[in-house]
Design an enzyme around this catalytic site. Structure first.
Site, PDB file in Angstrom:
ATOM      1  N   ARG A  27     -44.544  63.491 100.617  1.00 17.49           N
ATOM      2  CA  ARG A  27     -43.360  63.142 101.368  1.00 17.49           C
ATOM      3  C   ARG A  27     -42.462  64.247 102.114  1.00 17.49           C
ATOM      4  O   ARG A  27     -41.433  63.796 102.366  1.00 17.49           O
ATOM      5  CB  ARG A  27     -42.362  62.382 100.351  1.00 17.49           C
ATOM      6  CG  ARG A  27     -42.897  61.292  99.415  1.00 17.49           C
ATOM      7  CD  ARG A  27     -43.479  60.433 100.203  1.00 17.49           C
ATOM      8  NE  ARG A  27     -43.742  59.174  99.367  1.00 17.49           N
ATOM      9  CZ  ARG A  27     -44.665  58.116  99.569  1.00 17.49           C
ATOM     10  NH1 ARG A  27     -45.268  58.307 100.857  1.00 17.49           N
ATOM     11  NH2 ARG A  27     -45.087  57.119  98.774  1.00 17.49           N
ATOM     12  N   HIS A  85     -57.298  53.671 106.246  1.00 18.68           N
ATOM     13  CA  HIS A  85     -56.587  52.608 105.346  1.00 18.68           C
ATOM     14  C   HIS A  85     -57.127  51.183 105.816  1.00 18.68           C
ATOM     15  O   HIS A  85     -56.648  50.900 106.657  1.00 18.68           O
ATOM     16  CB  HIS A  85     -55.184  52.859 105.272  1.00 18.68           C
ATOM     17  CG  HIS A  85     -54.401  51.931 104.758  1.00 18.68           C
ATOM     18  ND1 HIS A  85     -53.605  52.228 103.694  1.00 18.68           N
ATOM     19  CD2 HIS A  85     -54.257  50.539 104.914  1.00 18.68           C
ATOM     20  CE1 HIS A  85     -52.769  51.009 103.411  1.00 18.68           C
ATOM     21  NE2 HIS A  85     -53.373  50.106 103.841  1.00 18.68           N
ATOM     22  N   ASN A  95     -50.771  49.288  97.298  1.00 20.45           N
ATOM     23  CA  ASN A  95     -51.591  48.731  98.581  1.00 20.45           C
ATOM     24  C   ASN A  95     -52.958  49.731  98.706  1.00 20.45           C
ATOM     25  O   ASN A  95     -52.858  51.121  99.023  1.00 20.45           O
ATOM     26  CB  ASN A  95     -50.861  49.056  99.932  1.00 20.45           C
ATOM     27  CG  ASN A  95     -51.329  48.474 101.235  1.00 20.45           C
ATOM     28  OD1 ASN A  95     -52.699  47.982 101.158  1.00 20.45           O
ATOM     29  ND2 ASN A  95     -50.738  48.429 102.368  1.00 20.45           N
ATOM     30  N   ASP A  99     -54.491  58.596  95.309  1.00 16.58           N
ATOM     31  CA  ASP A  99     -53.442  57.993  96.242  1.00 16.58           C
ATOM     32  C   ASP A  99     -52.065  58.349  95.582  1.00 16.58           C
ATOM     33  O   ASP A  99     -51.184  57.200  95.560  1.00 16.58           O
ATOM     34  CB  ASP A  99     -53.638  56.737  96.335  1.00 16.58           C
ATOM     35  CG  ASP A  99     -52.772  55.919  97.730  1.00 16.58           C
ATOM     36  OD1 ASP A  99     -52.054  56.947  98.121  1.00 16.58           O
ATOM     37  OD2 ASP A  99     -52.765  54.733  97.603  1.00 16.58           O
TER      38      ASP A  99
END
Length: 405
Positions: A75, A189, A270, A297
């Site tokens: 992040r 992805h 996801n 992840d």
């Protein structure tokens, strides 16, 4: 407070009677390992402890090359309230990982050399090797490739628009061609964007990228694979010699979509949790090595963002500090994977795919090691995590397999 863990580097150590498991060297036996000035000096059944060396009684513990997670989200820059490189690395160490690859869906995106260098600089202040993955497209907006060569020079080890698929086949081709000039991997992805995120949305992009990789002779790695058909496509592509690899997360092989009943937002991820038959296919893919890598992840989110109605909550959970326990509990102790094979998927395989130097328990090599128990039971307590975030569906689970250092 987080539980205590060995995280301070000691230059001179003797690991006594460890179960040494190094899949890359084909070693699995009880040995002593002597470390001098941070380098493995000797590996043998019995070593006399030199004066002034710290001795670690590793009887009953497993010593492996340092674990490596090729898919994390730290992040930084942009959402340092959720995680930073420093707190992410602390979580990695607590989870037994000595190397990580932060993904580029930061704010701004990791699409410039200075951002890659800043992430590496932050990581250099820790014991964790930090290898950033750069964005495939500028701003991750799917319109124009990033400056591939410049990002590689800055330290990027692969390219991805993770958080979404690379938008078009044309752009995917261009990025594959540019990255291929440097023998670098595209990490995809796989999500087509169909409402409801059915398995076919993943399968479509996996098929597209496999065909492009075959056509171009390029390298592609499928992130967090989750559907049975996607695994079948990768397996088929491997028989044709396509340079395709893939990874699975612990939450996808531990949970099915039944966990979503009740709409706990820490089950929203996801790709989404799939059917039981998909979970079975993931296990089979691990067993036959269609799936070479286990990656977490690790996706931190603030409590304020997760504690909302299911549809409004962000996707993702944290995973660095529960991965080892889930791998040992759900794969190794259930005899779905041999210990050495499980270790290979978090040590040898990710470094090989990214063409990074291997960590090896071998004389003359840097002491890049993970020490853990496959017998120690513990209860997941999110309040004791080193991560800044607490978004885990495994809080309160009893796991077997705990990190010592």
């Amino acid at each position: 407070m987080p539980r205590e863990i060995i995280t301070t580097p000691s230059p001179n150590l003797l690991f006594r009677n460890a179960r040494v498991v190094d899949p890359g060297l084909g070693i699995e036996q009880t040995l002593d390992v002597l470390v001098e000035n941070g380098v493995i000096k000797r590996v043998a059944p019995q070593i006399q402890a030199p004066y002034n060396f710290e001795m670690i009684n590793a009887a009953g513990l497993v010593l492996t090359p340092g674990w490596f997670d090729m898919h994390v989200h730290f992040r930084e820059p942009g959402r340092e309230d959720e995680e930073t490189v420093l707190t992410g690395c602390a979580a990695a160490l607590a989870g037994g990982f000595t190397g990580v690859c932060p993904m580029p869906n930061t704010s701004p995106a990791t699409d410039k050399a200075e951002i890659v260098k800043a992430i590496i600089h932050q990581g250099a202040q820790t014991m964790v090797d930090v290898h950033p993955i750069a964005a495939a497209s500028k701003g991750r907006d799917g319109k124009e490739p990033t400056e591939i060569a410049e990002l590689i020079d800055a330290g990027a080890v692969a390219f991805s628009d993770d958080g979404c698929a690379i938008r078009t086949a044309e752009l995917t081709r261009r990025v594959m061609e540019y990255a291929g000039m440097f023998n670098k991997t595209i990490i995809e992805h796989a999500e087509d964007g169909l409402p409801g995120m059915p398995a076919v949305a993943e399968d479509i992009i996996v098929a597209r990228d496999i065909l492009l990789a075959e056509y171009l002779g390029a390298r592609v790695h499928i992130a967090h694979i989750s559907s049975k058909r996607a695994i079948d496509l990768v397996r088929w592509a491997k028989t044709r010699g396509v340079q395709v690899t893939c990874e699975v997360t612990p939450h996808h092989f531990c949970l099915s979509h039944d966990a979503v009943i009740g709409f706990e937002t820490n089950t929203k991820m996801n790709p989404p949790l799939r059917a039981a038959e998909d979970v079975e296919a993931l296990i089979a893919g691990l067993q036959d090595n269609t799936i070479e890598v286990i990656a977490t992840d690790h996706a931190p989110h603030s409590s304020e963002e997760k504690n909302v109605e299911y549809g409004a909550a962000p996707f993702g959970i944290i995973g660095l500090e529960t991965a080892l326990g889930l791998i040992i509990s759900r794969l190794v102790l259930t005899k779905k994977l041999a210990l050495a094979k499980a270790v290979e998927k978090v040590t040898v395989a990710p470094r090989r795919i990214l063409q990074l130097p291997q960590a090896q328990i071998k004389e003359g090599q840097p002491a890049n090691l993970t020490l853990f128990s496959i017998e120690k039971k513990w209860v997941v307590d999110k309040a004791k995590f080193y991560s800044k975030s607490r978004n885990t569906p495994f809080d309160g689970w009893q796991l077997t397999g705990q990190v010592f250092g």
